[in-house]
Write a protein that holds these residues in place. Structure first.
Motif, short mmCIF file in Angstrom:
data_model
loop_
_atom_site.label_atom_id
_atom_site.label_comp_id
_atom_site.label_asym_id
_atom_site.label_seq_id
_atom_site.Cartn_x
_atom_site.Cartn_y
_atom_site.Cartn_z
N ILE B 154 0.87 -1.17 0.00
CA ILE B 154 0.00 0.00 0.00
C ILE B 154 0.90 1.22 0.00
CG2 ILE B 154 -1.77 1.27 1.27
CD1 ILE B 154 -2.72 -1.39 2.42
N ILE B 155 0.76 2.04 -1.00
CA ILE B 155 1.54 3.27 -1.01
C ILE B 155 0.65 4.47 -1.30
CG2 ILE B 155 3.64 2.05 -1.77
CD1 ILE B 155 3.36 3.52 -4.44
N LEU B 156 1.06 5.62 -0.79
CA LEU B 156 0.34 6.86 -1.05
C LEU B 156 1.33 7.81 -1.70
CD1 LEU B 156 -1.54 7.17 2.32
CD2 LEU B 156 -2.64 7.14 0.08
N LEU B 163 6.59 10.49 -2.28
CA LEU B 163 6.00 9.36 -1.56
C LEU B 163 5.55 9.82 -0.18
CD1 LEU B 163 5.50 6.28 -1.58
CD2 LEU B 163 7.69 6.05 -0.42
N LEU B 164 4.29 9.54 0.12
CA LEU B 164 3.72 9.98 1.38
C LEU B 164 3.73 8.84 2.40
CD1 LEU B 164 2.15 12.33 2.69
CD2 LEU B 164 0.08 11.34 1.76
N TYR B 165 3.54 7.64 1.92
CA TYR B 165 3.44 6.51 2.84
C TYR B 165 3.72 5.21 2.09
CZ TYR B 165 1.38 2.87 5.72
OH TYR B 165 1.20 1.73 6.44
N LEU B 166 4.37 4.27 2.78
CA LEU B 166 4.35 2.90 2.29
C LEU B 166 4.22 1.96 3.49
CD1 LEU B 166 7.78 1.51 0.98
CD2 LEU B 166 7.64 3.38 2.57
N ASN B 167 3.46 0.93 3.32
CA ASN B 167 3.17 0.05 4.46
C ASN B 167 4.27 -1.00 4.61
OD1 ASN B 167 2.56 -1.68 2.34
ND2 ASN B 167 0.81 -2.59 3.38
N PRO B 168 4.27 -1.73 5.74
CA PRO B 168 5.35 -2.70 5.99
C PRO B 168 5.53 -3.72 4.86
CG PRO B 168 4.13 -2.33 7.99
CD PRO B 168 3.38 -1.61 6.90
N CYS B 169 4.43 -4.13 4.24
CA CYS B 169 4.56 -5.11 3.15
C CYS B 169 5.34 -4.49 1.99
CB CYS B 169 3.18 -5.57 2.68
SG CYS B 169 3.23 -6.65 1.26
N ALA B 170 5.05 -3.22 1.70
CA ALA B 170 5.79 -2.54 0.63
C ALA B 170 7.26 -2.39 1.02
CB ALA B 170 5.17 -1.19 0.33
N ALA B 177 13.31 0.90 3.79
CA ALA B 177 12.63 1.31 5.02
C ALA B 177 11.87 2.60 4.73
CB ALA B 177 13.65 1.53 6.12
N ALA B 178 10.69 2.72 5.35
CA ALA B 178 9.86 3.89 5.10
C ALA B 178 10.65 5.17 5.33
CB ALA B 178 8.62 3.86 6.00
N GLY B 179 11.43 5.18 6.42
CA GLY B 179 12.18 6.38 6.76
C GLY B 179 13.15 6.82 5.67
#
Lengths: 147, 515
Positions: B154-156, B163-170, B177-179
């Protein structure tokens, strides 16, 4: 050259027949019959009684292995069966015949001489075995198909 | 991950803070009518000593306590129980103080003497509001859990493609890492160049309100590999509190994004793609096999005739060296054609093993000596490490020699002089069956992830010559022996001796008795 053999050849390709006609004398042998089919080969063999037969496998009317089998029955002769097929079935059929030596196409002049010698030796060993009555057919290492 | 919310207590807990026992008793009597849980305190100190504030939804607070005033306590209460509504209990004479308390964030005030009905009505409103807020928070937690635990990417992405967000699966699929990646250009980060314009276009369509379904793209991963993802996309509006999202640069609105973003939900279909490719490959091979059956005899015969004619021509030209030189060149081309033909036919033909007891080292040495021509004029060394390993096997020596030859040929083609190739054997097992593990390492440049993944695919080649069947045939033969083959790149080891072989590694796992 150890021995001048009288050789009958069969191939449905004119190029190959021409090849044997030209190459075998260079190896010290005499071509006594040239045929394009299996049946023709058998007819010629009856007439000219060759020391060795070199035949293609796939020919019209009768294939080379079948011709070799019939030849063994009527007038045992060493046969070199030549084929571009080299599938396990063809090789299996050919090498099951004690009088037959298998040679994979394409033929190279350099290997033709040794294969002729090998075919004759195999045939002689087989005949010696038959006369001794032990029925054992010595196996000669077969020429494996090219890679 | 958030835990599911505990069920709300019947009506919630009310804290009564008053130093007058009569007022406390009076308030208790009134509130018990509505089934609230009630707790009382007489001093400010007692209030501050309370351990947990989670379930307190209302605090009835006397303005004057023995150890302080409501105004003093209010800021602390706002911290301790931000969700609790504070109601100041006050006399008519002290209305100004109560209003001051309201300004400090008190919810309401109650006049003494206490009139039960307005108090009950007011508390009812507070309880309702509390319950709603709790419910909302619980559902947010639940959704966050869903998004974070979802086994899909899931990405936003903002309209500027950051990139606003990516979930752990992504994170897991891409290895990022999201960070590391939030705030970066998602198009450049994740989408291979050749797909960027198409994906940018579909994101623009999403932002314009379209739903996008079933878009397949490769996604770039941190290790340089690509994974195939099937995406659905749609626009989402006015997001708040995106889980895990790093605060945008504007500190005034942390964890907050208002506006439209692309919500892309993806499924990692790499495995599916691979099996599709394999099926395709199998179909292609079946088609080739059929074609070969038809072609085999005729092409084999044509090659044989051509060979026969070449030899006759060479005889005719014995006295003409220049013409003979040309015949030699045709012969080379003819040999090459024959070799390609044999390779393809060999790959398409059914594989029948003729097993014999055979020492494995004799097999690779035969393969090595058959490559003498290839090694001519080159600086090449073959190392063997087989100490204490029983090398006796029941294999098809002819086929296995082909395996080693193909591996050695690749190594010779990939490595620059001086070439070091090491064959190392160790005892191993395949499902409890005694086996030998053979590792063939070279000191070349190693294998890229792409090559490593595709090296055993038929017709895959990095060389300019050849059919690309060498390693595919090797795999076929090894698997026919009940063995396994894989490839990797030896990580550069620290010892200089080991570094010599820090190139490609091919691992064979062969059962000792392959029948």
């Amino acid at each position: 050259m150890s021995q001048c053999l009288r050789i009958a050849v069969a191939d449905d390709e004119p190029d190959m027949r021409d090849y044997y006609r030209r190459i075998l004398p260079r190896l010290g042998h005499r071509v006594v019959g040239v045929s394009a089919t299996g049946a023709e080969l058998l007819d010629q063999c009856r007439e000219c009684r060759p020391d060795l037969v070199i035949t293609d496998v796939k020919m019209p009317d009768m294939d080379g292995i079948e011709a070799a089998i019939r030849l063994t029955r009527d007038q045992p002769t060493p046969v070199i069966v030549v084929s571009a097929l080299h599938d396990p079935e063809t090789i299996g059929r050919a090498t099951a015949e004690p009088t037959v030596t298998y040679l994979a196409k394409p033929i190279r002049q350099a290997e033709l001489g040794p294969v002729i010698t090998q075919a004759v030796r195999r045939f002689e060993q087989w005949q010696a075995g038959r006369k001794d009555g032990d029925g054992i057919v010595p196996t000669v290492s077969e020429t494996r198909p090219a890679r | 991950m958030a835990t599911p919310p505990a069920p709300l207590p019947s009506s919630g807990r009310v804290l009564i803070v008053d130093d007058d026992p009569d007022t406390r008793a009076n308030l208790c009597d009134i509130l018990e009518l509505d089934g609230y849980e009630i707790e009382t305190a007489g001093t400010l100190a007692e209030v501050l000593a309370r351990p947990a504030w989670d379930d307190v939804f209302a605090i009835l607070l006397d303005r004057q306590l023995p150890d302080g005033t409501a105004e003093e306590l209010l800021p602390r209460l706002r911290q301790l129980a931000p969700e609790a509504a504070v109601m100041i209990v006050t006399g008519h004479s002290d209305l100004h103080g109560a209003i001051a308390a309201l300004r400090q964030g008190a919810f309401d005030y109650i006049l003494k003497p206490i009139n039960p009905e307005p108090l009950r009505a007011s508390l009812m409103r507070v309880a309702d509001r509390y319950r709603l807020a709790r419910g909302k928070r619980h559902s947010e937690d639940a959704f966050r859990t869903l998004v974070e635990a979802a086994p899909c990417l899931i990405i936003l992405v903002r309209p500027d493609f950051s990139l606003l967000y990516l979930n752990p699966c992504a994170e897991e699929v891409t290895g990022h890492a999201a960070g590391e990646v939030i705030g970066r250009n998602a198009l450049e980060q994740f989408i291979p160049p050749e797909y960027r314009s198409a994906i940018a276009e579909s994101w623009r369509r999403v932002l314009a309100g379209q739903l996008i379904r079933g878009v397949e793209t490769p996604v770039l991963c941190r290790d340089g590999s690509r994974r195939w993802v099937l995406w659905n996309g749609q626009a989402v509006m006015e997001l708040e509190g995106i889980p895990g999202a790093a605060p945008p640069p504007d500190p005034a609105s942390p964890y907050r994004f208002e506006g439209t973003a692309v919500l892309a939900i993806g499924q990692d279909i790499t495995a599916l793609k691979l099996s599709q490719e394999r099926t395709l490959q199998a179909e292609r091979l079946a088609a080739i096999g059929q074609m070969m059956t038809g072609l085999a005899h005729e092409s084999g015969n044509a090659l044989a005739r051509s060979q026969a004619c070449l030899e006759m021509l060479a005889m005719e030209l014995q006295e003409q060296p220049e013409a003979l030189e040309l015949v030699g060149r045709i012969q080379k081309a003819q040999n090459h054609l024959q070799q390609l033909y044999d390779e393809v036919r060999n790959y398409a033909a059914p594989l029948k093993l003729e097993r014999e007891p055979w020492p494995l080292d004799a097999v690779w040495r035969q393969a090595w000596s058959n490559l003498a021509v290839r090694r001519q004029g080159r600086d090449v060394l073959l190392h063997e490490e087989t100490a204490n390993v029983n090398l006796h096997t029941l294999i098809d020596p002819f086929r296995m020699e082909q395996v080693f030859r193909n591996i050695f040929e690749n190594a010779l083609a990939a490595c620059a002089d001086p070439v070091s190739i090491a064959v190392t054997c160790t005892e191993a097992r395949i499902d409890a069956i005694p086996a030998i593990r053979v590792t063939i390492q070279d000191n070349g440049p190693g294998l890229t992830p792409e090559v490593r993944r595709r090296i055993f695919e038929p017709f895959f080649t990095t060389k300019t010559k050849g059919t690309g069947l060498g390693m595919a045939i090797a795999r076929r033969i090894v698997e026919a022996h009940g063995g396994q083959i894989d490839a990797d790149t030896t990580p550069g080891a620290s010892s200089p001796g080991a570094r010599r072989f820090a190139g490609a590694s091919i691992h064979l796992l062969l059962p000792r008795d392959s029948s």
